[in-house]
Scaffold this motif. Structure first.
Motif, PDB file in Angstrom:
ATOM      1  N   GLU A   1     -49.094 -51.250-103.165  1.00 35.25           N
ATOM      2  CA  GLU A   1     -47.652 -51.058-103.230  1.00 35.25           C
ATOM      3  C   GLU A   1     -47.029 -51.440-101.888  1.00 35.25           C
ATOM      4  N   GLY A   2     -45.916 -52.166-101.951  1.00 34.16           N
ATOM      5  CA  GLY A   2     -45.237 -52.624-100.742  1.00 34.16           C
ATOM      6  C   GLY A   2     -45.629 -54.028-100.323  1.00 34.16           C
ATOM      7  N   ASP A   3     -46.744 -54.532-100.829  1.00 33.48           N
ATOM      8  CA  ASP A   3     -47.201 -55.886-100.506  1.00 33.48           C
ATOM      9  C   ASP A   3     -46.396 -56.937-101.270  1.00 33.48           C
ATOM     10  N   THR A   4     -46.724 -58.186-101.004  1.00 38.24           N
ATOM     11  CA  THR A   4     -46.143 -59.321-101.707  1.00 38.24           C
ATOM     12  C   THR A   4     -47.246 -60.011-102.487  1.00 38.24           C
ATOM     13  N   VAL A   5     -46.949 -60.453-103.702  1.00 38.41           N
ATOM     14  CA  VAL A   5     -47.923 -61.181-104.507  1.00 38.41           C
ATOM     15  C   VAL A   5     -47.253 -62.446-105.050  1.00 38.41           C
ATOM     16  N   THR A   6     -48.045 -63.492-105.217  1.00 34.88           N
ATOM     17  CA  THR A   6     -47.564 -64.719-105.839  1.00 34.88           C
ATOM     18  C   THR A   6     -48.425 -64.999-107.058  1.00 34.88           C
ATOM     19  N   LEU A   7     -47.784 -65.106-108.210  1.00 34.12           N
ATOM     20  CA  LEU A   7     -48.469 -65.385-109.465  1.00 34.12           C
ATOM     21  C   LEU A   7     -48.316 -66.871-109.759  1.00 34.12           C
ATOM     22  N   ASP A   8     -49.430 -67.551-109.942  1.00 34.47           N
ATOM     23  CA  ASP A   8     -49.414 -69.002-110.115  1.00 34.47           C
ATOM     24  C   ASP A   8     -49.090 -69.415-111.538  1.00 34.47           C
ATOM     25  N   CYS A   9     -48.436 -70.560-111.654  1.00 35.52           N
ATOM     26  CA  CYS A   9     -48.187 -71.183-112.952  1.00 35.52           C
ATOM     27  C   CYS A   9     -48.081 -72.686-112.739  1.00 35.52           C
ATOM     28  N   LEU A  10     -48.967 -73.418-113.393  1.00 37.14           N
ATOM     29  CA  LEU A  10     -48.914 -74.879-113.391  1.00 37.14           C
ATOM     30  C   LEU A  10     -48.465 -75.323-114.772  1.00 37.14           C
ATOM     31  N   TYR A  11     -47.834 -76.484-114.849  1.00 30.37           N
ATOM     32  CA  TYR A  11     -47.389 -76.958-116.153  1.00 30.37           C
ATOM     33  C   TYR A  11     -47.673 -78.436-116.328  1.00 30.37           C
ATOM     34  N   ASN A  12     -47.850 -78.824-117.589  1.00 30.86           N
ATOM     35  CA  ASN A  12     -47.976 -80.227-117.985  1.00 30.86           C
ATOM     36  C   ASN A  12     -46.838 -80.521-118.939  1.00 30.86           C
ATOM     37  N   SER A  13     -46.230 -81.672-118.790  1.00 32.44           N
ATOM     38  CA  SER A  13     -45.126 -82.024-119.673  1.00 32.44           C
ATOM     39  C   SER A  13     -45.057 -83.533-119.868  1.00 32.44           C
ATOM     40  N   SER A  14     -44.758 -83.934-121.094  1.00 32.93           N
ATOM     41  CA  SER A  14     -44.569 -85.351-121.395  1.00 32.93           C
ATOM     42  C   SER A  14     -43.107 -85.752-121.235  1.00 32.93           C
ATOM     43  N   SER A  15     -42.261 -84.790-120.933  1.00 30.32           N
ATOM     44  CA  SER A  15     -40.827 -85.056-120.817  1.00 30.32           C
ATOM     45  C   SER A  15     -40.524 -85.893-119.581  1.00 30.32           C
ATOM     46  N   LEU A  16     -39.677 -86.875-119.754  1.00 32.46           N
ATOM     47  CA  LEU A  16     -39.239 -87.705-118.635  1.00 32.46           C
ATOM     48  C   LEU A  16     -37.935 -87.175-118.053  1.00 32.46           C
ATOM     49  N   THR A  17     -37.382 -86.149-118.692  1.00 28.04           N
ATOM     50  CA  THR A  17     -36.142 -85.543-118.201  1.00 28.04           C
ATOM     51  C   THR A  17     -36.470 -84.185-117.590  1.00 28.04           C
ATOM     52  N   THR A  18     -35.492 -83.330-117.513  1.00 27.74           N
ATOM     53  CA  THR A  18     -35.659 -82.025-116.886  1.00 27.74           C
ATOM     54  C   THR A  18     -36.555 -81.106-117.714  1.00 27.74           C
ATOM     55  N   ASN A  19     -37.452 -80.415-117.033  1.00 29.11           N
ATOM     56  CA  ASN A  19     -38.257 -79.369-117.660  1.00 29.11           C
ATOM     57  C   ASN A  19     -37.691 -78.021-117.257  1.00 29.11           C
ATOM     58  N   TYR A  20     -37.662 -77.093-118.189  1.00 34.71           N
ATOM     59  CA  TYR A  20     -37.169 -75.743-117.931  1.00 34.71           C
ATOM     60  C   TYR A  20     -38.356 -74.798-117.897  1.00 34.71           C
ATOM     61  N   LEU A  21     -38.539 -74.114-116.774  1.00 31.92           N
ATOM     62  CA  LEU A  21     -39.648 -73.172-116.620  1.00 31.92           C
ATOM     63  C   LEU A  21     -39.082 -71.764-116.556  1.00 31.92           C
ATOM     64  N   PHE A  22     -39.794 -70.825-117.188  1.00 34.67           N
ATOM     65  CA  PHE A  22     -39.330 -69.455-117.302  1.00 34.67           C
ATOM     66  C   PHE A  22     -40.429 -68.485-116.921  1.00 34.67           C
ATOM     67  N   TRP A  23     -40.045 -67.339-116.393  1.00 34.61           N
ATOM     68  CA  TRP A  23     -40.956 -66.222-116.179  1.00 34.61           C
ATOM     69  C   TRP A  23     -40.432 -65.017-116.941  1.00 34.61           C
ATOM     70  N   TYR A  24     -41.375 -64.302-117.592  1.00 35.05           N
ATOM     71  CA  TYR A  24     -41.060 -63.092-118.352  1.00 35.05           C
ATOM     72  C   TYR A  24     -42.012 -61.985-117.948  1.00 35.05           C
ATOM     73  N   LYS A  25     -41.547 -60.751-118.080  1.00 36.40           N
ATOM     74  CA  LYS A  25     -42.357 -59.563-117.786  1.00 36.40           C
ATOM     75  C   LYS A  25     -42.449 -58.720-119.052  1.00 36.40           C
ATOM     76  N   GLN A  26     -43.669 -58.313-119.394  1.00 34.72           N
ATOM     77  CA  GLN A  26     -43.857 -57.446-120.555  1.00 34.72           C
ATOM     78  C   GLN A  26     -44.666 -56.225-120.136  1.00 34.72           C
ATOM     79  N   ASP A  27     -44.049 -55.053-120.262  1.00 36.57           N
ATOM     80  CA  ASP A  27     -44.785 -53.830-119.958  1.00 36.57           C
ATOM     81  C   ASP A  27     -44.926 -52.988-121.217  1.00 36.57           C
ATOM     82  N   GLY A  28     -46.105 -52.414-121.370  1.00 30.39           N
ATOM     83  CA  GLY A  28     -46.384 -51.606-122.562  1.00 30.39           C
ATOM     84  C   GLY A  28     -46.247 -52.421-123.832  1.00 30.39           C
TER      85      GLY A  28
END
Length: 130
Positions: free
Chosen positions: A34-61
């Motif tokens: 508690e009190g520390d900092t954490v970084t959660l990794d996420c890499l993505y692959n996309s065939s889109s030549l335009t903008t990609n939209y990336l999202f983060w969600y949290k689910q508890d319980g």
């Protein structure tokens, strides 16, 4: 010493444009103090030549996933008010990554965190996860 536990789960691809459109998250538990900092990794692959939209969600319980933030270029995107103070992310299109940084960890941050990709309009993702 109080610790916060993070269970990371591989999120399914949110785009059906091509089979290679997906996100890659490390699977397993992340334990931090508690009190520390954490970084959660996420890499993505996309065939889109335009903008990609990336999202983060949290689910508890057994609750439904809650929107944390979206990114579509560098710092552009949206962060939910309740997460603005301690949660941040930068989309790196060169490395195709969008890591989630959580600062000053609270025990209440213990949850499953999902990274998701959408290569079209972001409203489509909300049908499934919002």
């Amino acid at each position: 010493e109080i610790t916060a536990f993070f269970l990371l789960t591989v999120a399914p691809s949110s785009s059906t444009l091509a089979q290679k459109d997906n996100v890659l998250q490390p699977e397993g538990d992340e334990t931090q103090t508690e009190g520390d900092t954490v970084t959660l990794d996420c890499l993505y692959n996309s065939s889109s030549l335009t903008t990609n939209y990336l999202f983060w969600y949290k689910q508890d319980g057994n609750n439904r996933p809650r929107f944390i933030l979206s990114r579509f270029t560098l710092d552009e995107g949206n962060t939910a008010d309740e997460f603005k103070e301690r949660f941040s992310s930068r989309l790196n299109s060169t490395f195709r990554s969008v890591p989630l940084k959580i600062q000053k960890l609270h025990v209440s941050d213990s949850a499953v965190y999902y990274c998701a990709l959408n290569s079209e309009e972001p409203v489509q993702l909300c049908i499934y996860l919002c």
